[in-house]
Design an enzyme around this catalytic site. Structure first.
Site, PDB file in Angstrom:
ATOM      1  N   GLY A  80       0.807  -1.211   0.000  1.00 56.36           N
ATOM      2  CA  GLY A  80       0.000   0.000   0.000  1.00 56.36           C
ATOM      3  C   GLY A  80       0.840   1.260   0.000  1.00 56.36           C
ATOM      4  O   GLY A  80       0.430   2.285   0.556  1.00 56.36           O
ATOM      5  N   TYR A 116     -13.345  -3.362   9.887  1.00 62.13           N
ATOM      6  CA  TYR A 116     -12.009  -2.757   9.854  1.00 62.13           C
ATOM      7  C   TYR A 116     -11.377  -2.778  11.243  1.00 62.13           C
ATOM      8  O   TYR A 116     -10.211  -3.164  11.403  1.00 62.13           O
ATOM      9  CB  TYR A 116     -12.120  -1.325   9.338  1.00 62.13           C
ATOM     10  CG  TYR A 116     -10.860  -0.492   9.452  1.00 62.13           C
ATOM     11  CD1 TYR A 116      -9.843  -0.608   8.518  1.00 62.13           C
ATOM     12  CD2 TYR A 116     -10.710   0.426  10.493  1.00 62.13           C
ATOM     13  CE1 TYR A 116      -8.696   0.168   8.617  1.00 62.13           C
ATOM     14  CE2 TYR A 116      -9.569   1.203  10.594  1.00 62.13           C
ATOM     15  CZ  TYR A 116      -8.565   1.071   9.659  1.00 62.13           C
ATOM     16  OH  TYR A 116      -7.434   1.837   9.774  1.00 62.13           O
ATOM     17  N   THR A 158     -12.027  -4.738  13.719  1.00 62.20           N
ATOM     18  CA  THR A 158     -11.712  -6.125  14.083  1.00 62.20           C
ATOM     19  C   THR A 158     -10.414  -6.584  13.423  1.00 62.20           C
ATOM     20  O   THR A 158      -9.576  -7.233  14.052  1.00 62.20           O
ATOM     21  CB  THR A 158     -12.865  -7.050  13.671  1.00 62.20           C
ATOM     22  OG1 THR A 158     -14.073  -6.618  14.305  1.00 62.20           O
ATOM     23  CG2 THR A 158     -12.585  -8.490  14.061  1.00 62.20           C
ATOM     24  N   SER A 190      -4.251   0.239  14.190  1.00 62.31           N
ATOM     25  CA  SER A 190      -4.964   1.505  14.352  1.00 62.31           C
ATOM     26  C   SER A 190      -5.468   1.596  15.781  1.00 62.31           C
ATOM     27  O   SER A 190      -5.728   0.573  16.425  1.00 62.31           O
ATOM     28  CB  SER A 190      -6.151   1.570  13.388  1.00 62.31           C
ATOM     29  OG  SER A 190      -6.997   2.659  13.686  1.00 62.31           O
ATOM     30  N   LYS A 248      -7.933  -4.702  12.472  1.00 62.02           N
ATOM     31  CA  LYS A 248      -6.800  -4.004  13.075  1.00 62.02           C
ATOM     32  C   LYS A 248      -6.454  -4.593  14.439  1.00 62.02           C
ATOM     33  O   LYS A 248      -5.275  -4.619  14.830  1.00 62.02           O
ATOM     34  CB  LYS A 248      -7.106  -2.510  13.183  1.00 62.02           C
ATOM     35  CG  LYS A 248      -7.149  -1.795  11.834  1.00 62.02           C
ATOM     36  CD  LYS A 248      -5.832  -1.950  11.092  1.00 62.02           C
ATOM     37  CE  LYS A 248      -5.789  -1.161   9.809  1.00 62.02           C
ATOM     38  NZ  LYS A 248      -4.490  -1.293   9.095  1.00 62.02           N
TER      39      LYS A 248
END
Length: 253
Positions: free
Chosen positions: A20, A160, A162, A147, A164
């Site tokens: 990414g 999301y 979960t 995060s 992270k």
């Protein structure tokens, strides 16, 4: 990018793989590693920012592979390609993520599988693919980007959050498994970072004020703040850190 706050000579000449890395936080991390004299490979489904390609070091020290990180075969092929260019992967930064907002009622099995594939499974697959390189060298560093969203129980993206949280578990498991080979695995958990995507889609004056009010430090978190922390975790300056999660969120409570 703002000037880096520290120099890590041991990163010079190292092969760093950033997933990414074409935009956002990832692009700033790529620039930061290039600035340290590293050879950097990007795995991303998107084309990289033009500013990255225009960097003086990019011509010789940057490799970009188009890769859908939801596809295990593409991951294996892309890593084989960057390995052929720069040699064994010595540092892996699992940065790729997708934080599309979604409500619980909309998070069906298809959405769950798709978001887990990019936000969690990809980190497992890339780590698995480069581990033989690091084991053969008897050293290496993996940095997983989590995060603070799951730590704070923020609403609006349960899948999301979960994923992270899962990255912290993956970090601890891999640190234990790979530690005997001299490989360090750590996690970096940013707060709300002011990337172009965030500003375009979700940052409003009200939301930003609420975030800053919850932070001990009343300044916006910038991608450079995350890049500087990543350099530290990737370098030998953190040589006795493994299985840890470094939170960079301005002290949000």
């Amino acid at each position: 990018m703002n000037a880096l706050l520290a120099s890590y000579p041991d990163l010079t000449g190292r092969h760093v793989l950033v997933t990414g890395g074409a935009s956002g936080i990832g692009a700033v991390m790529v620039e930061a590693f290039l600035g340290q004299g590293a050879n950097v490979s990007i795995l991303d489904i998107a084309d990289p920012d033009e500013t990255l390609l225009a960097l003086p070091a990019a011509a010789k020290a940057l490799r970009v592979e188009r890769c859908d990180l939801r596809d295990p075969q593409m991951i294996e092929s892309a890593i084989a390609s960057v390995r052929a260019r720069f040699g064994a992967v010595e540092i892996l930064v699992n940065n790729a993520a997708r934080d599309d907002r979604h409500a619980l009622e909309d998070a069906n099995a298809t959405l769950w599988d798709d978001l887990m594939a990019i936000n969690l499974r990809a980190a497992h697959l890339t780590s698995r693919a480069v581990a033989p390189d690091m084991i053969s060298m008897g050293s290496g560093a993996i940095v997983n980007l989590s995060s603070n969203a799951f730590m704070l129980g923020l609403v609006g993206y349960p899948v999301y959050a979960t994923a992270k949280a899962g990255l912290v578990g993956l970090t601890k498991a891999l640190a234990r498994e790979l530690g005997p080979h001299g490989i360090r695995v750590n996690c970096l958990a940013p707060g709300w970072v002011m990337t172009g995507r965030q500003k375009r889609l979700w940052v409003t004056p009200e939301a930003l004020n609420d975030c800053l009010a919850a932070q001990c430090l009343k300044s916006e978190i910038m991608p450079e703040d995350i890049a500087n922390a990543c350099l530290f975790l990737a370098s030998s300056a953190s040589r006795m850190m493994s299985g840890q999660t470094l939170v960079v969120d301005g002290g949000r409570v």
